[in-house]
Design a protein around this motif. Structure first.
Motif, mmCIF file in Angstrom:
data_model
loop_
_atom_site.group_PDB
_atom_site.id
_atom_site.type_symbol
_atom_site.label_atom_id
_atom_site.label_comp_id
_atom_site.label_asym_id
_atom_site.label_seq_id
_atom_site.Cartn_x
_atom_site.Cartn_y
_atom_site.Cartn_z
ATOM 1 N N GLN A 135 3.901 -1.260 8.728
ATOM 2 C CA GLN A 135 3.365 -0.059 9.348
ATOM 3 C C GLN A 135 3.958 1.087 8.243
ATOM 4 O O GLN A 135 2.819 1.616 8.336
ATOM 5 C CB GLN A 135 4.806 0.200 10.705
ATOM 6 N N TYR A 136 4.334 0.713 7.713
ATOM 7 C CA TYR A 136 5.266 1.733 6.341
ATOM 8 C C TYR A 136 3.542 1.605 5.397
ATOM 9 O O TYR A 136 2.885 2.658 5.452
ATOM 10 C CB TYR A 136 5.671 1.264 5.355
ATOM 11 N N LEU A 137 2.448 0.538 5.143
ATOM 12 C CA LEU A 137 2.076 -0.050 4.326
ATOM 13 C C LEU A 137 0.654 0.441 4.691
ATOM 14 O O LEU A 137 0.138 1.246 4.275
ATOM 15 C CB LEU A 137 2.172 -1.496 4.156
ATOM 16 N N ALA A 138 -0.073 0.641 6.125
ATOM 17 C CA ALA A 138 -0.395 1.159 6.962
ATOM 18 C C ALA A 138 -0.911 2.618 7.274
ATOM 19 O O ALA A 138 -1.510 2.977 6.949
ATOM 20 C CB ALA A 138 -0.540 1.004 8.381
ATOM 21 N N THR A 139 0.615 3.451 6.713
ATOM 22 C CA THR A 139 0.415 4.685 7.515
ATOM 23 C C THR A 139 0.481 5.304 5.512
ATOM 24 O O THR A 139 0.004 6.197 5.148
ATOM 25 C CB THR A 139 1.943 5.275 7.142
ATOM 26 N N ALA A 140 1.016 4.510 4.610
ATOM 27 C CA ALA A 140 1.068 5.128 3.316
ATOM 28 C C ALA A 140 -0.611 4.825 2.817
ATOM 29 O O ALA A 140 -1.181 5.402 1.882
ATOM 30 C CB ALA A 140 1.198 3.966 2.640
ATOM 31 N N ARG A 141 -1.750 3.913 3.523
ATOM 32 C CA ARG A 141 -2.716 3.885 3.148
ATOM 33 C C ARG A 141 -3.356 4.903 3.821
ATOM 34 O O ARG A 141 -4.358 5.262 2.831
ATOM 35 C CB ARG A 141 -3.496 2.596 3.728
ATOM 36 N N GLN A 142 -3.225 4.967 4.189
ATOM 37 C CA GLN A 142 -3.440 6.261 5.535
ATOM 38 C C GLN A 142 -3.881 7.650 4.818
ATOM 39 O O GLN A 142 -4.573 8.803 4.825
ATOM 40 C CB GLN A 142 -3.341 6.339 6.913
ATOM 41 N N MET A 143 -2.466 7.874 3.907
ATOM 42 C CA MET A 143 -1.813 8.648 3.292
ATOM 43 C C MET A 143 -2.774 9.074 1.534
ATOM 44 O O MET A 143 -2.997 10.064 1.894
ATOM 45 C CB MET A 143 -0.131 9.137 3.384
ATOM 46 N N ARG A 144 -3.469 8.079 1.150
ATOM 47 C CA ARG A 144 -3.711 7.897 0.618
ATOM 48 C C ARG A 144 -4.691 8.279 0.386
ATOM 49 O O ARG A 144 -5.747 8.967 -0.515
ATOM 50 C CB ARG A 144 -3.610 6.411 -0.372
ATOM 51 N N GLU A 145 -5.923 7.915 2.020
ATOM 52 C CA GLU A 145 -6.964 8.364 2.362
ATOM 53 C C GLU A 145 -6.953 9.855 2.926
ATOM 54 O O GLU A 145 -8.397 10.535 1.642
ATOM 55 C CB GLU A 145 -7.621 7.175 3.099
ATOM 56 N N ILE A 146 -5.608 9.990 2.192
ATOM 57 C CA ILE A 146 -6.538 11.317 2.935
ATOM 58 C C ILE A 146 -5.451 12.649 1.293
ATOM 59 O O ILE A 146 -5.534 13.957 1.594
ATOM 60 C CB ILE A 146 -5.526 12.943 3.758
ATOM 61 N N PHE B 126 -3.101 11.535 -0.294
ATOM 62 C CA PHE B 126 -1.621 11.762 -0.648
ATOM 63 C C PHE B 126 -1.405 10.342 -1.135
ATOM 64 O O PHE B 126 -1.206 9.589 -1.120
ATOM 65 C CB PHE B 126 -0.090 12.173 0.138
ATOM 66 N N GLU B 127 -1.144 10.474 -2.924
ATOM 67 C CA GLU B 127 -1.539 8.960 -4.159
ATOM 68 C C GLU B 127 0.012 8.430 -3.609
ATOM 69 O O GLU B 127 -0.020 7.175 -3.422
ATOM 70 C CB GLU B 127 -1.771 9.196 -5.409
ATOM 71 N N ASN B 128 1.205 8.906 -3.717
ATOM 72 C CA ASN B 128 2.458 8.088 -3.849
ATOM 73 C C ASN B 128 2.946 8.501 -2.788
ATOM 74 O O ASN B 128 4.265 9.549 -3.213
ATOM 75 C CB ASN B 128 3.108 9.025 -5.701
ATOM 76 N N TYR B 129 2.472 8.074 -1.859
ATOM 77 C CA TYR B 129 3.477 8.537 -0.507
ATOM 78 C C TYR B 129 4.715 6.596 -0.486
ATOM 79 O O TYR B 129 4.295 6.056 -0.562
ATOM 80 C CB TYR B 129 2.515 8.150 0.892
ATOM 81 N N THR B 130 5.864 7.244 -0.494
ATOM 82 C CA THR B 130 6.958 6.335 -0.352
ATOM 83 C C THR B 130 7.755 6.286 0.662
ATOM 84 O O THR B 130 7.630 7.084 1.711
ATOM 85 C CB THR B 130 8.267 7.062 -2.077
ATOM 86 N N PRO B 131 8.178 5.561 0.143
ATOM 87 C CA PRO B 131 9.188 4.733 1.139
ATOM 88 C C PRO B 131 10.425 5.469 2.234
ATOM 89 O O PRO B 131 10.442 5.935 3.386
ATOM 90 C CB PRO B 131 9.419 3.506 1.165
ATOM 91 N N GLN B 132 10.460 5.962 1.664
ATOM 92 C CA GLN B 132 11.517 7.236 1.979
ATOM 93 C C GLN B 132 11.106 8.667 2.274
ATOM 94 O O GLN B 132 11.574 9.284 3.386
ATOM 95 C CB GLN B 132 11.942 7.813 0.121
ATOM 96 N N GLU B 133 10.157 9.077 1.814
ATOM 97 C CA GLU B 133 9.411 9.956 2.589
ATOM 98 C C GLU B 133 8.535 9.681 4.117
ATOM 99 O O GLU B 133 8.590 10.421 5.033
ATOM 100 C CB GLU B 133 7.744 10.168 1.602
ATOM 101 N N TYR B 134 8.215 8.561 4.162
ATOM 102 C CA TYR B 134 8.037 8.024 4.895
ATOM 103 C C TYR B 134 9.197 7.460 6.260
ATOM 104 O O TYR B 134 9.128 8.177 7.445
ATOM 105 C CB TYR B 134 7.599 5.981 5.937
ATOM 106 N N LEU B 135 10.532 7.347 5.684
ATOM 107 C CA LEU B 135 11.474 7.527 7.040
ATOM 108 C C LEU B 135 11.751 8.419 6.722
ATOM 109 O O LEU B 135 12.362 8.741 8.278
ATOM 110 C CB LEU B 135 12.935 6.707 5.935
ATOM 111 N N ALA B 136 11.879 9.862 5.815
ATOM 112 C CA ALA B 136 11.988 11.841 6.677
ATOM 113 C C ALA B 136 11.193 11.638 7.144
ATOM 114 O O ALA B 136 11.824 12.692 7.944
ATOM 115 C CB ALA B 136 11.800 11.595 5.048
#
Length: 104
Positions: free
Chosen positions: A80-91, A93-103
């Motif tokens: 789920q994090y990897l999917a969210t990080a991919r979606q964030m890159r698409e808009i 946000f290149e460096n969406y970290t696990p810490q940001e995801y949890l926050a």
């Protein structure tokens, strides 16, 4: 039922991302082609590191072959994090970290 709180270890790559496409003909589960089928996808295996996206792509490619089947994509927290990080890159946000995801 209490939902387990997601921790950093669940999303930081300690456990690889994993998703599975599961399908079954619910109207005829005991039939020749109706029984459950699954295919699993693991982070780092294959051309895309997003296991959920790979499971969804397989579903799209086989739905015409198995029109009576019902499909579900199951996944762990890392996937789920990897999917969210991919979606964030698409808009943008290149460096969406696990810490940001949890926050969030």
């Amino acid at each position: 039922m209490t939902k387990k709180k997601i921790t950093l270890e669940d999303v930081d790559g300690t456990v690889p991302g994993r998703a599975a496409l599961v399908s079954m003909d619910l109207a005829n589960p005991g039939g020749r082609n109706g029984g459950p089928m699954y295919h699993d996808f693991v982070e780092g295996e294959g051309s895309d590191h997003d296991p959920i996206l790979r499971a969804q792509a397989l579903q799209e490619s086989i739905e015409d072959d198995w029109p009576n089947h019902t499909y579900a994509v199951l996944y762990n927290a890392r996937a789920q994090y990897l999917a969210t990080a991919r979606q964030m890159r698409e808009i943008g946000f290149e460096n969406y970290t696990p810490q940001e995801y949890l926050a969030n």
